[in-house]
Design an enzyme around this catalytic site. Structure first.
Site, short mmCIF file in Angstrom:
data_model
loop_
_atom_site.label_atom_id
_atom_site.label_comp_id
_atom_site.label_asym_id
_atom_site.label_seq_id
_atom_site.Cartn_x
_atom_site.Cartn_y
_atom_site.Cartn_z
NE ARG A 1 -0.79 7.55 0.38
CZ ARG A 1 -0.50 7.54 1.67
NH1 ARG A 1 0.10 8.60 2.22
NH2 ARG A 1 -0.80 6.50 2.43
CB ILE B 1 -5.06 6.04 2.83
CG1 ILE B 1 -4.48 6.05 1.41
CG2 ILE B 1 -4.25 6.91 3.76
CD1 ILE B 1 -4.46 7.45 0.78
CB SER B 2 -2.46 0.98 1.59
OG SER B 2 -3.51 0.11 1.87
CD GLN B 3 4.62 1.20 3.72
OE1 GLN B 3 4.16 0.07 3.91
NE2 GLN B 3 5.88 1.48 3.96
CD GLN C 1 -6.01 1.80 -1.31
OE1 GLN C 1 -6.88 2.67 -1.42
NE2 GLN C 1 -5.70 1.26 -0.15
#
Length: 228
Positions: A48, A74-76, A105
């Site tokens: 990440r 950027i998503s959790q 993702q």
């Protein structure tokens, strides 16, 4: 492609962030009920920190979304894992992702499916994500721009994933019609301050909707998205 090793493409075993990823998986994802071992393994390997801007690397494995520029995030990590687990990918699927963002993702899903076609409206994000995914070795991810308009209605899609919040209920009318029989779609649904994940499955021509947990995504823009 599917998951077939302990380390993602382009990464060796000497990884100073490996312990942080394992801690992320155990404390943020497994303890919240995600039990799909393939998803947990992939979340523990995809780097990440490679997908966040340099000033955010120290927070790359924090339990929160992070800015990636252009008003996007950027998503959790938990949300990425929850969406991947809900789709129940086996490694044979072709996945269409709406909203590439930084490409994180897409990288996760690429290790769980056969191919990922991901589309991004913002040209700078689309280009940087494509370059990043290529550099890291995610060869089964195919990035495109512009997003929504050129993909809707082109062909039947077995699996669809939204990294942005589409309008509701228009997203079901517009995107669910594109699902192939047995296809699955997962997307955040709701208004800016109140959203939840919806998993839509097409069976015998009918759309079956399963509601998931709360979430928060930036809006889908473009021809079939929210209008400014």
């Amino acid at each position: 492609m599917g998951f077939d090793g302990l380390f993602p493409p382009g990464n060796g075993s000497a990884d100073k962030f490996a312990e942080e990823r394992l801690l992320m998986v155990e404390t943020q994802i497994r303890k919240r009920g995600i039990a799909n071992e393939r998803v947990l393994q992939v979340m523990a390997t995809v780097p990440r920190h490679e997908f966040v801007p340099p000033q955010w690397i120290a927070q790359a494995y924090a339990d929160e979304p992070l800015p990636i520029g252009h008003g996007q995030t950027i998503s959790q990590p938990y949300i990425v894992a929850a969406m991947a687990a809900a789709l129940g990918l086996t490694g044979s699927e072709n996945v269409l992702e709406i909203g590439t963002g930084c490409g994180y993702q897409a990288a996760v899903v690429s290790m769980l499916a056969r191919e990922v076609h991901t589309v991004e409206l913002l040209p700078d994000l689309a280009q940087s994500a494509a370059e990043r995914l290529q550099r890291l070795g995610y060869a089964n991810v195919h990035c495109s721009h512009p997003a929504t308009a050129r993909w809707v209605g082109r062909s039947r899609v077995p699996t669809m994933r939204f990294s942005l919040r589409p309008p509701h209920p228009r997203f079901r009318n517009r995107f669910c019609r594109q699902l192939a029989e047995g296809g699955r779609l997962i997307a955040p649904v709701g208004e800016e301050d109140k959203q939840e994940l919806h998993l839509v499955t097409k069976r015998e021509g009918r759309l079956l909707v399963k509601q998931g947990g709360p979430c928060r995504f930036v809006p889908l823009m473009g021809q079939h998205g929210w209008q400014k």
